[in-house]
Enzyme design. Structure first.
Site, short mmCIF file in Angstrom:
data_model
loop_
_atom_site.label_atom_id
_atom_site.label_comp_id
_atom_site.label_asym_id
_atom_site.label_seq_id
_atom_site.Cartn_x
_atom_site.Cartn_y
_atom_site.Cartn_z
N VAL A 182 56.58 5.26 134.33
CA VAL A 182 57.63 4.91 133.38
C VAL A 182 58.42 6.15 132.96
O VAL A 182 59.66 6.16 132.99
CB VAL A 182 57.04 4.21 132.13
N GLU A 238 59.08 -1.67 121.89
CA GLU A 238 59.55 -2.84 122.64
C GLU A 238 58.85 -2.97 124.00
O GLU A 238 58.55 -4.07 124.47
CB GLU A 238 61.06 -2.76 122.86
N GLU A 253 45.71 -2.12 139.35
CA GLU A 253 45.24 -0.73 139.34
C GLU A 253 44.04 -0.61 140.28
O GLU A 253 43.42 -1.61 140.64
CB GLU A 253 44.75 -0.35 137.93
N ASP A 270 43.96 -6.26 128.83
CA ASP A 270 45.39 -5.94 128.68
C ASP A 270 46.11 -7.08 127.94
O ASP A 270 46.87 -6.83 126.99
CB ASP A 270 45.98 -5.73 130.09
N LYS A 315 48.00 -7.25 124.05
CA LYS A 315 49.35 -7.77 123.81
C LYS A 315 49.29 -8.95 122.83
O LYS A 315 50.18 -9.11 121.99
CB LYS A 315 49.99 -8.16 125.14
N GLY A 328 56.43 -2.30 135.75
CA GLY A 328 57.33 -1.59 136.67
C GLY A 328 57.97 -0.42 135.95
O GLY A 328 58.34 -0.52 134.78
P1 NDP Z 1 51.14 7.00 134.34
O1 NDP Z 1 49.66 7.13 134.44
O2 NDP Z 1 51.92 6.72 135.57
O3 NDP Z 1 51.73 8.35 133.72
C1 NDP Z 1 51.12 9.03 132.66
C2 NDP Z 1 51.84 10.35 132.44
O4 NDP Z 1 51.28 10.97 131.31
C3 NDP Z 1 51.72 11.32 133.60
O5 NDP Z 1 52.96 11.96 133.83
C4 NDP Z 1 50.70 12.33 133.11
O6 NDP Z 1 50.92 13.65 133.58
C5 NDP Z 1 50.96 12.33 131.64
N1 NDP Z 1 49.81 12.72 130.85
C6 NDP Z 1 48.58 12.18 130.85
N2 NDP Z 1 47.79 12.82 129.98
C7 NDP Z 1 48.54 13.77 129.40
C8 NDP Z 1 48.29 14.76 128.43
N3 NDP Z 1 47.10 14.90 127.85
N4 NDP Z 1 49.31 15.59 128.08
C9 NDP Z 1 50.53 15.47 128.65
N5 NDP Z 1 50.81 14.54 129.60
C10 NDP Z 1 49.83 13.69 129.95
O7 NDP Z 1 51.43 5.91 133.21
P2 NDP Z 1 52.61 4.85 133.15
O8 NDP Z 1 53.90 5.56 133.24
O9 NDP Z 1 52.33 3.73 134.08
O10 NDP Z 1 52.41 4.24 131.68
C11 NDP Z 1 52.80 4.94 130.53
C12 NDP Z 1 52.64 4.01 129.34
O11 NDP Z 1 53.48 2.86 129.51
C13 NDP Z 1 51.22 3.46 129.14
O12 NDP Z 1 50.95 3.36 127.77
C14 NDP Z 1 51.29 2.07 129.76
O13 NDP Z 1 50.36 1.17 129.22
C15 NDP Z 1 52.70 1.67 129.38
N6 NDP Z 1 53.28 0.65 130.22
C16 NDP Z 1 53.34 0.84 131.58
C17 NDP Z 1 53.89 -0.12 132.38
C18 NDP Z 1 53.99 0.07 133.85
O14 NDP Z 1 54.49 -0.84 134.53
N7 NDP Z 1 53.56 1.20 134.40
C19 NDP Z 1 54.41 -1.38 131.80
C20 NDP Z 1 54.36 -1.45 130.37
C21 NDP Z 1 53.79 -0.48 129.62
P3 NDP Z 1 50.74 14.06 135.16
O15 NDP Z 1 51.83 13.28 135.86
O16 NDP Z 1 50.97 15.51 135.20
O17 NDP Z 1 49.37 13.62 135.53
N1 HSE Z 2 48.73 -4.05 134.19
C1 HSE Z 2 49.79 -4.70 133.45
C2 HSE Z 2 50.16 -6.01 134.16
C3 HSE Z 2 50.98 -3.76 133.37
O1 HSE Z 2 49.62 -6.32 135.24
O2 HSE Z 2 50.96 -6.75 133.63
C4 HSE Z 2 51.86 -4.02 132.19
O3 HSE Z 2 51.20 -3.92 130.97
#
Ligand code: NDP
Ligand code: HSE
Length: 443
Positions: free
Chosen positions: A17, A130, A191, A202, A206, A309
């Site tokens: 994201v 949001e 995952e 999850d 929500k 996504g």
């Molecule tokens: P990712 O695991 O893809 O990314 C996590 C990021 O956080 C990475 O860039 C990582 O760094 C960084 N990070 C982790 N730990 C630390 C730390 N201690 N200090 C600094 N940076 C850190 O997660 P997503 O992008 O998938 O998800 C982010 C959030 O959005 C979550 O809360 C998730 O639940 C929520 N979300 C995600 C959705 C999705 O479709 N992916 C949908 C809806 C909500 P590095 O890259 O260097 O490892």
């Molecule tokens: N793992 C979640 C899903 C991602 O499958 O909908 C969004 O929260």
């Protein structure tokens, strides 16, 4: 040319994201500034590993591993790290320094929401989220603002894309749960460890967020009844289809009155349920999400779209960024979370639903009557009965007692009465097996 006030934006996390947030913010910064009335300067992006590959280009000079320093001096902090710690500490640090915070972190909100909202209120800042429920689908703002003048009766959501994808494959392609999960993993929906999705964690997070918002009451995650999809069989999905239903994992938040105690309260729960094929939620296929709201004055509403996504979720995050920037421009304290209704959170035993129960029974005179008696003894009213005589037993020409399958639909019954009925059916000499017990929702 308009001179905008500049707002300093710090981003924590550049994964699926976060990287898309950077990309969109750098591409559309001018437009977002016009909409916000403020320049949005991305001052840095905190990550764990500066050299890790990114899904979008991020200028190297923005990357840092020093999240704490980045937060200091930011007007708006976007948390996209995920997990409980250090996300919680970073958000508290940001709020305590007066910054507004945007997060997509449903796990954190469902677990530590009240602490974070209190911290925001103390300093007049605001926490925006949001993207935390159903990602791209606008649902937090509609509940919080658009429907603030109405009374919500019930919310039913398909809020987990992975489980909806799996159940949809079972229904439309005849996959078993295991093979549908393998496809979901290959396509990147599930995952590597799919436990949070398939066990309903999850969706429960929500549900806690939606129930809290809709009913102006803090609903902690440990008060959300949770059942995942791991026990759903292809036989149940096939039988559901034949009976005009589809199996969906639902997150339900509902205002109800306990029949026994008369207590008026809120129920939040997650379980797989039979949904009539004519219900709008039955048309939600693949990994899509939808939230169906029943409101007293507005009637029925449905919100549909991408529940996950990178870029889709980034859209919701940037919407929050524009809102936060506008608030900074206008000034004044943030809007506190409304939890003033403080309703009782009712256990699953307070819920009444319709059920569909499949039984193997011996096929001999009086069996149907004895089963009907068991239901009535436990206060459960039968609505429909369908009997299928087992082919093997029919053609066996004697020997063991012939068998049949009964599919019994009930009128609304309490969880307690239904469990007692199922227990009694299991103990009955005429019942050879209780093959399926599923709740029916949305009819
Ligand atoms: P990712 O695991 O893809 O990314 C996590 C990021 O956080 C990475 O860039 C990582 O760094 C960084 N990070 C982790 N730990 C630390 C730390 N201690 N200090 C600094 N940076 C850190 O997660 P997503 O992008 O998938 O998800 C982010 C959030 O959005 C979550 O809360 C998730 O639940 C929520 N979300 C995600 C959705 C999705 O479709 N992916 C949908 C809806 C909500 P590095 O890259 O260097 O490892
Ligand atoms: N793992 C979640 C899903 C991602 O499958 O909908 C969004 O929260």
């Amino acid at each position: 040319m308009i001179e905008y006030r500049n707002l300093r934006v710090a981003l924590l996390g550049a994964g699926s994201v976060g990287a898309q947030v950077v990309s969109l913010l750098l591409q559309h910064g001018d437009e977002l500034a016009q909409r916000s009335g403020a320049g949005l300067e991305l001052v840095g992006v905190a990550v764990r590993d500066i050299d890790a590959p990114r899904t979008a280009e991020i200028p190297q000079h923005l990357l840092t591993t020093d999240a704490e320093s980045l937060i200091l001096g930011a007007d708006i902090v976007i948390e996209l790290i995920g997990g409980l710690e250090p996300a919680r500490q970073y958000i508290l640090q940001a709020l305590n320094s007066g910054a507004d915070v945007i997060t997509a972190n449903k796990a954190l909100l469902a677990t530590h929401g009240p602490e974070l909202f209190d911290a925001a209120e103390q300093v007049g800042a605001q926490l925006y989220y949001e993207a935390a429920v159903a990602a791209a689908i606008p649902i937090i703002r509609p509940l919080r603002d658009s429907l603030a003048g109405d009374r919500i009766k019930r919310i039913m959501g398909i809020v987990n894309g992975t489980t909806n994808f799996i159940l949809d494959r079972m229904d439309t392609a005849g996959d078993t749960l295991e093979s549908a999960l393998a496809v979901a993993t290959d396509l990147g929906y599930a995952e590597a460890d799919p436990t949070a999705d398939i066990e309903g964690f999850d969706a429960a997070q929500k549900a806690a967020i939606l129930a809290s918002l809709a009913f102006h009451t803090t609903v902690p995650i440990d008060r959300v009844h949770r059942e995942g999809i791991t026990a759903v069989t292809i036989e149940q999905v096939d039988a559901a289809r034949k009976a005009g239903y589809v199996v969906k994992l639902l997150a339900i938040a509902e205002r109800l009155t306990d029949r026994e105690t008369g207590i008026d309260g809120v129920s939040a729960r997650v379980y797989p349920a039979l949904v009539p094929r004519s219900h709008p939620l039955a048309a939600v296929h693949g990994a899509k999400n939808a939230v169906f709201i029943e409101a007293e004055a507005a009637g029925d509403l449905m919100f549909y779209g991408a529940g996950a996504g990178g870029i889709e979720t980034a859209s919701a995050v940037l919407g929050d960024l524009v809102s936060a920037a506008r608030r900074h421009v206008i000034g004044g304290p943030g809007v506190a979370e409304s939890t003033d209704a403080n309703l009782t959170i009712l256990p699953i035993s307070s819920v009444t639903t319709r059920y569909q129960i499949s039984l193997g029974v011996v096929d001999q005179p009086g069996v149907l009557a004895s089963i009907a008696t068991l239901f009535s003894e436990h206060n459960v009213s039968i609505e429909t009965v369908e009997q299928t005589v087992a082919e093997q037993a029919e053609s066996s020409g004697g020997g063991s007692a012939p068998g049949a399958t009964l599919v019994i639909g009930t009128h609304a019954a309490s969880e307690a009465d239904l469990s007692a009925t199922v227990q009694a059916l299991g103990d009955s000499p005429v019942v050879t097996s209780v093959t399926s017990v599923l709740r029916v929702e949305g009819s």
